[in-house]
Design an enzyme around this catalytic site. Structure first.
Site, PDB file in Angstrom:
ATOM      1  N   ASP A   1       3.458   0.327  12.392  1.00 30.75           N
ATOM      2  CA  ASP A   1       2.221  -0.217  11.817  1.00 30.75           C
ATOM      3  C   ASP A   1       1.987  -1.670  12.235  1.00 30.75           C
ATOM      4  OD1 ASP A   1       1.741   2.209  10.640  1.00 30.75           O
ATOM      5  OD2 ASP A   1       2.563   1.650   8.700  1.00 30.75           O
TER       6      ASP A   1
ATOM      7  N   CYS B   1      -5.651   7.492   9.005  1.00 28.24           N
ATOM      8  CA  CYS B   1      -5.954   7.026  10.358  1.00 28.24           C
ATOM      9  C   CYS B   1      -5.784   8.152  11.365  1.00 28.24           C
ATOM     10  CB  CYS B   1      -5.037   5.860  10.715  1.00 28.24           C
ATOM     11  SG  CYS B   1      -5.296   4.433   9.645  1.00 28.24           S
TER      12      CYS B   1
ATOM     13  N   LYS C   1       0.846  -1.213   0.000  1.00 27.64           N
ATOM     14  CA  LYS C   1       0.000   0.000   0.000  1.00 27.64           C
ATOM     15  C   LYS C   1       0.874   1.254   0.000  1.00 27.64           C
ATOM     16  CE  LYS C   1      -1.890   1.664   4.041  1.00 27.64           C
ATOM     17  NZ  LYS C   1      -1.618   3.089   4.274  1.00 27.64           N
ATOM     18  N   ASN C   2       1.787   1.325   0.972  1.00 24.70           N
ATOM     19  CA  ASN C   2       2.567   2.555   1.132  1.00 24.70           C
ATOM     20  C   ASN C   2       3.659   2.683   0.079  1.00 24.70           C
ATOM     21  OD1 ASN C   2       0.898   3.173   3.223  1.00 24.70           O
ATOM     22  ND2 ASN C   2       2.315   2.532   4.840  1.00 24.70           N
TER      23      ASN C   2
ATOM     24  N   ARG D   1      -4.413   9.890   3.786  1.00 23.06           N
ATOM     25  CA  ARG D   1      -3.217  10.595   4.246  1.00 23.06           C
ATOM     26  C   ARG D   1      -2.254  10.846   3.085  1.00 23.06           C
ATOM     27  NH1 ARG D   1      -0.993  13.999   7.885  1.00 23.06           N
ATOM     28  NH2 ARG D   1       1.220  13.588   8.119  1.00 23.06           N
TER      29      ARG D   1
ATOM     30  N   ARG E   1      -8.972  -0.824   3.414  1.00 28.12           N
ATOM     31  CA  ARG E   1      -8.165   0.286   2.895  1.00 28.12           C
ATOM     32  C   ARG E   1      -6.739  -0.187   2.645  1.00 28.12           C
ATOM     33  NH1 ARG E   1      -7.534   4.685   6.990  1.00 28.12           N
ATOM     34  NH2 ARG E   1      -5.714   4.830   5.666  1.00 28.12           N
TER      35      ARG E   1
ATOM     36  N   ARG F   1      -1.472  15.022  13.219  1.00 33.96           N
ATOM     37  CA  ARG F   1      -0.587  14.537  12.139  1.00 33.96           C
ATOM     38  C   ARG F   1      -0.095  15.751  11.355  1.00 33.96           C
ATOM     39  NH1 ARG F   1      -2.681   8.883   9.481  1.00 33.96           N
ATOM     40  NH2 ARG F   1      -0.579   9.005   8.617  1.00 33.96           N
ATOM     41  N   PRO F   2       0.898  16.476  11.921  1.00 33.64           N
ATOM     42  CA  PRO F   2       1.321  17.736  11.293  1.00 33.64           C
ATOM     43  C   PRO F   2       2.081  17.526   9.986  1.00 33.64           C
ATOM     44  CG  PRO F   2       2.744  17.215  13.163  1.00 33.64           C
ATOM     45  CD  PRO F   2       1.708  16.122  13.087  1.00 33.64           C
TER      46      PRO F   2
HETATM   47  N1  EPU Z   1       5.614  14.274  11.743  1.00 27.29           N
HETATM   48  C1  EPU Z   1       5.741  15.583  12.146  1.00 27.29           C
HETATM   49  N2  EPU Z   1       5.760  16.550  11.178  1.00 27.29           N
HETATM   50  C2  EPU Z   1       5.668  16.261   9.848  1.00 27.29           C
HETATM   51  C3  EPU Z   1       5.530  14.913   9.446  1.00 27.29           C
HETATM   52  C4  EPU Z   1       5.509  13.947  10.419  1.00 27.29           C
HETATM   53  O1  EPU Z   1       5.833  15.870  13.342  1.00 27.29           O
HETATM   54  O2  EPU Z   1       5.693  17.189   9.038  1.00 27.29           O
HETATM   55  C5  EPU Z   1       5.574  13.217  12.763  1.00 27.29           C
HETATM   56  C6  EPU Z   1       4.233  12.460  12.763  1.00 27.29           C
HETATM   57  O3  EPU Z   1       3.259  13.138  13.534  1.00 27.29           O
HETATM   58  C7  EPU Z   1       4.653  11.117  13.332  1.00 27.29           C
HETATM   59  C8  EPU Z   1       6.073  10.931  12.780  1.00 27.29           C
HETATM   60  O4  EPU Z   1       6.545  12.235  12.426  1.00 27.29           O
HETATM   61  O5  EPU Z   1       4.709  11.222  14.734  1.00 27.29           O
HETATM   62  C9  EPU Z   1       6.188  10.013  11.577  1.00 27.29           C
HETATM   63  O6  EPU Z   1       5.309  10.479  10.560  1.00 27.29           O
HETATM   64  P1  EPU Z   1       5.568  10.166   9.007  1.00 27.29           P
HETATM   65  O7  EPU Z   1       5.533  11.465   8.282  1.00 27.29           O
HETATM   66  O8  EPU Z   1       6.775   9.303   8.872  1.00 27.29           O
HETATM   67  O9  EPU Z   1       4.290   9.315   8.655  1.00 27.29           O
HETATM   68  P2  EPU Z   1       3.400   9.412   7.338  1.00 27.29           P
HETATM   69  O10 EPU Z   1       4.263   9.621   6.160  1.00 27.29           O
HETATM   70  O11 EPU Z   1       2.259  10.317   7.562  1.00 27.29           O
HETATM   71  C10 EPU Z   1       3.587   6.872   6.782  1.00 27.29           C
HETATM   72  C11 EPU Z   1       2.620   5.737   6.561  1.00 27.29           C
HETATM   73  C12 EPU Z   1       2.015   5.321   7.884  1.00 27.29           C
HETATM   74  C13 EPU Z   1       3.130   4.927   8.853  1.00 27.29           C
HETATM   75  C14 EPU Z   1       4.146   6.066   8.981  1.00 27.29           C
HETATM   76  C15 EPU Z   1       5.355   5.687   9.816  1.00 27.29           C
HETATM   77  C16 EPU Z   1       1.782   6.155   4.346  1.00 27.29           C
HETATM   78  C17 EPU Z   1       0.656   6.565   3.479  1.00 27.29           C
HETATM   79  N3  EPU Z   1       1.567   6.194   5.653  1.00 27.29           N
HETATM   80  O12 EPU Z   1       2.814   7.939   7.312  1.00 27.29           O
HETATM   81  O13 EPU Z   1       1.247   4.172   7.582  1.00 27.29           O
HETATM   82  O14 EPU Z   1       2.590   4.652  10.131  1.00 27.29           O
HETATM   83  O15 EPU Z   1       4.622   6.453   7.674  1.00 27.29           O
HETATM   84  O16 EPU Z   1       5.981   4.571   9.295  1.00 27.29           O
HETATM   85  O17 EPU Z   1       2.833   5.774   3.862  1.00 27.29           O
HETATM   86  C18 EPU Z   1      -0.548   2.673   7.761  1.00 27.29           C
HETATM   87  O18 EPU Z   1      -0.147   2.150   6.706  1.00 27.29           O
HETATM   88  O19 EPU Z   1      -1.437   2.149   8.480  1.00 27.29           O
HETATM   89  C19 EPU Z   1       0.048   3.938   8.202  1.00 27.29           C
HETATM   90  C20 EPU Z   1      -0.493   4.698   9.126  1.00 27.29           C
END
Ligand code: EPU
Length: 415
Positions: A307, A123, A28-29, A99, A398, A128-129
C-alpha cells in the site's frame, strides 16, 4: 466555488517542504475488521480512535442496514450493538463499494451459520479472488462457492492457507472464534490489524495464541460477550506522510504512531538518504540531502507494504538515479503510473516490475485511479510549484482522515 457545494477534487499548490507535527489517525484496515467483529459479539462493542473515512462510514452503514445500532459517542468513538441483526439486510449496493465487506462472510457464517453471496468492491487491482477464504470455510465445515452455509454445523479444524492473505486470516478468526473447540491456522498474515482483531476477540471471550506469528490457534466459544478496543495507528497513513516529507525535503514529526510495524518503510527511507529518529510513539523524518534511488520489493508484513508502493514511486521520481519497485502482492497495481506520467514522470512497467527514471515533474490535471494511487499523485503534487488538480477526492478520503486539514497543518496549500 459555491460554499457547501460537492467538491470531488483537490487543488494543490506544491513546492514547499512539509514542516511541523501531525497526529496519525486510527488505522483504516484495523478499524474495519473490528467493526464487523461486532456481529459475532454477544453484547455492545465500543471502539476508540476510529477514523472518519469513507470506508468506515460504509461499514457502519452496512451494519445499520442489517439492523445494528451504530452510535458515534464522540468524534472518534463508535458503539455498535449488533444484537438484532439479520443477514437478509445485507445491502449489495454497499458491499460492492467496500473490499472489507468480505468480512461479512466470516462474521455471518460464525454468527448465523450462513452468509449470502456478496459482491465485494474496493480498489481495482485486477483479479481479487476469495478462493483462500472459501477453502478455509470448507475446512471449518461450511459448503458453498459464493453463498456459504453450514447445514451440518461448523467444527474446529486445522487449516493451512495456500497463500498469505490478510482478508482470509481475518475471516478465519471471525468464524473460528464462535466455534467450540480449538482451530489452528497456518501461513496466516501477521499484519498489526490481524493481531488487533485477535486481541479484541480475546476481550470478547475467545482465546487466541500465536499473535504476530503465521500460526494462530483459536480457542473458540459460541458464548462471546461485548467489549471495547482502541484501534492501532495507521501505518499506511504514517508512511504516506513520511514519503511526502521525504519528497518535499521537509522536517516532520509524526505523533501517536507506532514505529515498530513501520520498520521496513523506515529502512527504505534511510536508504533514500532521510534522517529518521524514533521514540515509542513518534517518528521524526528530515531530509537535508537529495534523495537516492532504491530497489524495493513489496511483500506481506513484515516486508515493505504494497500500500506504500504508489506514494514511494512518486517520491522516487525526484531521486538521484534510477529506482526499481517489484510489486509482489497485487497482480495489477500500476494503473496510477499513467496519471503520474501526465505530471512528467518517466516510468516503465514490465510484468511486476516498475522502473523509475528521475525527471522533473510539472503541474497537471490528473485523476486518482484508486486510494493509494491517489496518494501517489498527492505526494507528487506536493513537490511541484504551481497548481495540480486531482480528481477523485472521494477515493483518497476512503482511507485518509482529515487529509487537507492535516496537510495544511504541515504548511501545504491544499483545498
Ligand atoms: N489472494 C488470493 N486469494 C484469496 C485472497 C487473496 O489469491 O482468497 C491474493 C490477492 O489477489 C493478492 C494477495 O493474495 O494478490 C494478498 O491479498 P490479501 O487477501 O492479503 O488482501 P486483502 O485482504 O484483500 C488487505 C488490505 C489491502 C492491502 C492488502 C495487502 C483491507 C481492507 N485491505 O486486502 O489494503 O493492500 O491487504 O496488504 O485490509 C488499501 O488499504 O489501500 C488496500 C488495498
Amino acid at each position: 466555488m459555491k460554499r457547501g457545494s460537492f467538491v470531488s477534487e483537490y487543488k494543490i499548490w506544491g513546492g514547499t517542504p512539509l514542516r511541523g507535527h501531525v497526529a496519525v489517525s486510527g488505522a483504516k484496515n484495523g478499524a474495519l475488521p473490528l467493526l464487523f467483529a461486532s456481529l459475532i459479539a454477544g453484547g455492545a462493542c465500543t471502539f476508540y480512535r476510529v477514523p472518519h473515512i469513507g470506508d468506515v462510514h460504509l461499514a457502519c452503514a452496512l451494519l445499520e442496514r442489517m439492523g445494528a445500532e451504530v452510535v458515534w459517542l464522540d468524534r472518534d468513538v463508535v458503539r455498535v450493538n449488533a444484537a438484532s441483526t439479520d443477514p437478509a439486510g445485507i445491502d449489495g449496493s454497499l458491499t460492492s463499494r467496500l473490499r472489507a465487506s468480505s468480512y461479512l462472510l466470516g462474521a455471518c457464517l460464525g454468527r448465523f451459520g450462513f452468509c449470502p453471496s456478496l459482491e465485494t468492491g474496493g480498489c481495482d487491482f485486477g483479479c481479487r479472488p476469495l478462493d483462500c477464504h472459501y477453502a478455509m470455510f470448507r475446512a471449518l465445515g461450511a459448503v458453498g462457492e459464493r453463498e456459504v452455509s453450514a447445514p451440518n454445523g461448523l467444527h474446529a479444524a486445522h487449516h493451512t492457507f495456500s497463500r498469505v492473505s490478510v482478508g482470509a486470516t481475518i475471516n478465519a478468526l471471525l468464524t473460528a472464534a464462535r466455534i467450540d473447540g480449538i482451530s489452528v491456522f497456518e501461513n496466516c498474515a501477521v499484519e498489526t490489524h490481524v493481531s488487533d482483531l485477535a486481541r479484541f476477540l480475546t476481550v470478547l471471550g475467545a482465546r487466541i495464541d500465536g499473535l504476530g506469528t503465521p500460526r494462530l490457534k483459536v480457542h473458540g466459544t459460541p458464548r462471546l460477550g461485548g467489549g471495547s478496543y482502541i484501534v492501532s495507528p495507521d501505518d499506511i497513513e504514517a508512511g504516506t506522510y513520511l514519503l511526502a516529507t521525504a519528497a518535499t525535503g521537509g522536517d516532520v514529526i509524526l505523533t501517536e504512531v507506532s514505529p515498530r510495524p513501520l520498520a521496513a518503510t523506515l529502512q527504505v527511507l534511510e536508504q533514500m538518504g532521510c534522517d529518521v529518529v524514533q521514540t515509542e510513539t513518534t517518528i521524526r523524518l528530515v531530509r537535508h540531502a537529495p534523495l537516492q534511488g532504491v530497489s524495493v520489493t513489496t511483500a506481506p508484513s513484515p516486508g515493505f507494504p504494497t500500500d506504500l508502493h504508489p506514494p514511494l514511486t512518486a517520491a522516487l521520481c525526484l531521486a538521484d538515479g534510477r529506482s526499481t519497485i517489484f510489486e509482489r502482492v497485487w497482480e495489477n497495481r500500476f494503473r496510477y503510473t499513467e496519471e503520474l506520467r501526465r505530471m512528467g514522470a518517466t516510468l516503465a512497467v514490465s510484468g511486476d516490475t516498475l522502473t523509475i527514471t528521475p525527471t522533473p515533474l510539472h503541474p497537471a490535471a490528473v485523476t486518482a485511479t484508486d486510494l493509494r494511487g491517489g496518494a501517489a499523485l498527492l505526494v507528487a503534487a506536493l513537490t511541484i510549484s504551481g497548481c495540480t488538480t486531482i480528481t477523485g477526492r472521494e477515493l483518497l478520503e476512503r482511507g485518509y482522515e482529515f487529509l487537507p486539514k492535516k496537510l495544511r497543518g504541515l504548511g501545504a496549500v491544499v483545498i
